[in-house]
Each structure stands twice: as structure tokens, then as C-alpha cells.
Motif scaffolding. Structure first.
Motif, short mmCIF file in Angstrom:
data_model
loop_
_atom_site.label_atom_id
_atom_site.label_comp_id
_atom_site.label_asym_id
_atom_site.label_seq_id
_atom_site.Cartn_x
_atom_site.Cartn_y
_atom_site.Cartn_z
N CYS A 1 0.84 -1.19 0.00
CA CYS A 1 0.00 0.00 0.00
C CYS A 1 0.88 1.25 0.00
N ARG A 2 0.60 2.19 -0.90
CA ARG A 2 1.42 3.40 -0.99
C ARG A 2 1.23 4.31 0.21
N LYS A 3 0.07 4.23 0.86
CA LYS A 3 -0.24 5.11 1.98
C LYS A 3 0.32 4.50 3.28
N PRO A 4 0.82 5.33 4.19
CA PRO A 4 1.29 4.80 5.47
C PRO A 4 0.16 4.12 6.24
N VAL A 5 0.47 2.99 6.86
CA VAL A 5 -0.50 2.25 7.67
C VAL A 5 0.00 2.25 9.11
N ILE A 6 -0.79 2.85 10.00
CA ILE A 6 -0.44 2.96 11.41
C ILE A 6 -1.30 2.00 12.22
N ALA A 7 -0.67 1.11 12.98
CA ALA A 7 -1.41 0.17 13.82
C ALA A 7 -1.69 0.81 15.18
N ALA A 8 -2.97 0.79 15.57
CA ALA A 8 -3.39 1.25 16.90
C ALA A 8 -3.91 0.03 17.65
N ILE B 1 0.15 -10.33 15.43
CA ILE B 1 1.56 -9.93 15.34
C ILE B 1 2.00 -9.89 13.88
N ASP B 2 1.56 -10.87 13.08
CA ASP B 2 1.87 -10.84 11.65
C ASP B 2 1.42 -9.52 11.04
N ILE B 3 0.21 -9.09 11.39
CA ILE B 3 -0.35 -7.86 10.82
C ILE B 3 0.44 -6.63 11.26
N VAL B 4 0.66 -6.48 12.57
CA VAL B 4 1.26 -5.23 13.05
C VAL B 4 2.73 -5.11 12.65
N THR B 5 3.43 -6.23 12.51
CA THR B 5 4.83 -6.13 12.10
C THR B 5 4.95 -5.70 10.64
N ALA B 6 3.89 -5.85 9.85
CA ALA B 6 3.90 -5.37 8.47
C ALA B 6 3.51 -3.90 8.38
N CYS B 7 2.96 -3.34 9.46
CA CYS B 7 2.56 -1.94 9.46
C CYS B 7 3.77 -1.02 9.52
N ASP B 8 3.58 0.23 9.15
CA ASP B 8 4.68 1.18 9.07
C ASP B 8 5.04 1.76 10.44
N VAL B 9 4.04 1.99 11.28
CA VAL B 9 4.24 2.51 12.63
C VAL B 9 3.25 1.80 13.54
N ARG B 10 3.64 1.60 14.79
CA ARG B 10 2.79 0.89 15.75
C ARG B 10 2.72 1.65 17.07
N TYR B 11 1.49 1.76 17.61
CA TYR B 11 1.25 2.32 18.93
C TYR B 11 0.30 1.37 19.67
N CYS B 12 0.31 1.42 21.01
CA CYS B 12 -0.59 0.54 21.76
C CYS B 12 -1.00 1.18 23.08
N THR B 13 -1.94 0.53 23.75
CA THR B 13 -2.34 0.92 25.10
C THR B 13 -1.47 0.19 26.11
N LYS B 14 -1.44 0.70 27.34
CA LYS B 14 -0.60 0.09 28.36
C LYS B 14 -1.09 -1.30 28.76
N ASP B 15 -2.41 -1.57 28.55
CA ASP B 15 -2.94 -2.88 28.91
C ASP B 15 -2.96 -3.85 27.72
N ALA B 16 -2.33 -3.47 26.61
CA ALA B 16 -2.26 -4.39 25.47
C ALA B 16 -1.42 -5.62 25.83
N ILE B 17 -1.80 -6.76 25.27
CA ILE B 17 -1.10 -8.01 25.50
C ILE B 17 -0.70 -8.60 24.14
N PHE B 18 0.57 -8.97 24.02
CA PHE B 18 1.10 -9.51 22.77
C PHE B 18 1.59 -10.94 22.99
N SER B 19 1.51 -11.76 21.94
CA SER B 19 2.09 -13.10 22.00
C SER B 19 2.28 -13.65 20.60
#
Length: 275
Positions: free
Chosen positions: A110-117, A127-145
Motif C-alpha cells: 500500500c502506498r499510503k502509510p498504515v499505522i497500527a493502533a 503480530i503478523d499484521i502489526v509487524t507489516a505496518c509502518d508505525v505501531r502504537y498501543c495501550t498500556k494494557d495491550a497483550i502480545f504473544s
């Protein structure tokens, strides 16, 4: 007529804004990724890519979570096809995996920047999705695995290729082998996200402001910056420098450059043509 999707939703919250929202929209199953998603997601991204009014895309999840990973029902369908000889069943499975990989890689195309919230759970396919995004932000209670190892799967939609470039090889290896959960704060420490917000409301407002800022810049410069950074990951320093020189020899001398310089001189906000 705007296309309707089963698994995602496109929203423009302000008609005067170039910021568009692409929302994972299966909240009843924590936005788990169905087979329909892998067909619809790249179509939605392509629609936004071709929309001249869209300058920046914010990718988020509806409900209480960003994404719980691949839908286990879909996984059973994929894994359960053993008809025919072993070679042909293996070829069919490979084709399905490549199709799903391509849906995630559509973010980078995608030519347009994609920011993960990211809020709530961001597991496995999330995780597959957000690692392909251009920038990533999250909440303090977010949980990743990086959860695939616990499902007897080698993660195959991009995490093992993209995550090491973001958090470092050793950190990626540890997260992928253990499948352990880690918090939004640890995600910030690892470099997976750029900033942690206190709540989902703060996250969406903060990301909106960031996206509006990016959307106010030269579309050609923004597109070129994303393109060169993504392509340069696969290149040596010399190859990357040669690529950006070739890019700018084609794109640099634009009306955007003239407008940016004029705006700087006259201390006003620049106005760029849509892309």
C-alpha cells in the motif's frame, strides 16, 4: 458504490480529513482472522490505496481487542484437507499459505502509510499484521504473544521474517520459541511499538493527531519515504543509496517541492495536491 465487507470496515470519521480507519470487525470473536479476512483485507487496502482522498490509514480492532489471531475453525479447514496424494495436498496447502501471506504483505505494498493502533490482545496473526505496518502504537494494557508455537505451527505469515528486524534477532527468537505474553510497556522497550497510551480513547486520539500530521505532508515525499525504507531492508547500503537516488531523480522535482519551500519562506501551511 462502496464495497461491503464481512470482516473489516472502512471509515472516514471526518470528511475534511485524509485519515481513514481500517477496522478489523469481528468483535464477537476478538477479531480472529477467518478465511474471508484474507480475501477482503487486501481488497480494502487496495481501495484505500487508490482513493485520492486517503492520505494515511489507521488500522485498529473493534470491541475489546485488536486481534486474537487466526480463527481456529479456519485453521481446521486449512489443516483438514488431505485429499489426493501427499504431494498434491502439500501443494494445495502451500498455495493457501502463500495466499494468506500475500494478504498481510498488502500492507507494505500500500502506498499510503498504515499505522497500527493496538489495544487488548494482539496474538499470533495479530503480530503478523502489526509487524507489516509502518508505525505501531498501543495501550498500556495491550497483550502480545507470538502464539503459533503453542498451536504446533511454525509462524508463517511474516512474523518470523519481520519481527527480528524490529526487535532484534535474539528477542524475536525468545518470543517466538516461548510464545509467552508480553505487555504494552515491554513492547515499547523492545521497540515493537513507538509509544504507549493510557487508554484506548487516548490511543485513538493520539494516533489521529499523528496521522493528521503525516497526512499534511507531501504525498510524494511520504510515499517515497515508505517505499525506500521498505525496499532498503533487502539491499546493501550502496544499493539502497542508488535506489533512493533513482527514486528522487524521478520524483524530487515536483510541485510539492516548490510548495513546501514557498510555505517555509512565507511561514504558512503547505497545500499539496492529492495522490
Amino acid at each position: 458504490m462502496e464495497e461491503k465487507y464481512k470482516t473489516v470496515q472502512i471509515l472516514q470519521k471526518s470528511q475534511n480529513s485524509g485519515v481513514f480507519h481500517l477496522i478489523l470487525n469481528r468483535p464477537s470473536v476478538r477479531n480472529a482472522l477467518s478465511l474471508d479476512f484474507f480475501a477482503e483485507f487486501p481488497k480494502a487496502l487496495h481501495a484505500l490505496d487508490q482513493n485520492p482522498n486517503a492520505a494515511v490509514i489507521i488500522l485498529s480492532g473493534s470491541g475489546d481487542h485488536f486481534c486474537a489471531g487466526i480463527d481456529l475453525k479456519s485453521l481446521n479447514v486449512i489443516a483438514g484437507d488431505h485429499s489426493g496424494d501427499r504431494g498434491r495436498s502439500g501443494e494445495r496447502l502451500r498455495k493457501k499459505i502463500k495466499f494468506m501471506q500475500d494478504a498481510i504483505t498488502a500492507i507494505e505494498r500500500c502506498r499510503k502509510p498504515v499505522i497500527a493502533a493496538i489495544h487488548g490482545a494482539c496474538i499470533g496473526g495479530g503480530i503478523d499484521i502489526v509487524t507489516a505496518c509502518d508505525v505501531r502504537y498501543c495501550t498500556k494494557d495491550a497483550i502480545f504473544s507470538v502464539k503459533e508455537v503453542d498451536l504446533a505451527i511454525t509462524a508463517d505469515l511474516g512474523t518470523l521474517q519481520r519481527l527480528p528486524r524490529i526487535v532484534g534477532f535474539g528477542n524475536a527468537m525468545e518470543l517466538a520459541l516461548t510464545g509467552r505474553r508480553f505487555s504494552g510497556e515491554e513492547a515499547k522497550e523492545l521497540g515493537l511499538v513507538s509509544r504507549v497510551f493510557g487508554s484506548n480513547e487516548e490511543l485513538m486520539e493520539g494516533v489521529r493527531i499523528i496521522a493528521e500530521g503525516i497526512g499534511g505532508k507531501s504525498p510524494l515525499a511520504v510515499r517515497g519515504t515508505k517505499e525506500v525504507l521498505v525496499r532498503s531492508r533487502e539491499m546493501s547500503l550502496e544499493q539502497g543509496l542508488d535506489y533512493v537516488a533513482t527514486w528522487n531523480s524521478s520524483m524530487l522535482l515536483s510541485d510539492d517541492l516548490t510548495e513546501a519551500i514557498s510555505a517555509q519562506i512565507h511561514k504558512r501551511k503547505p497545500l499539496f495536491a492529492k495522490l
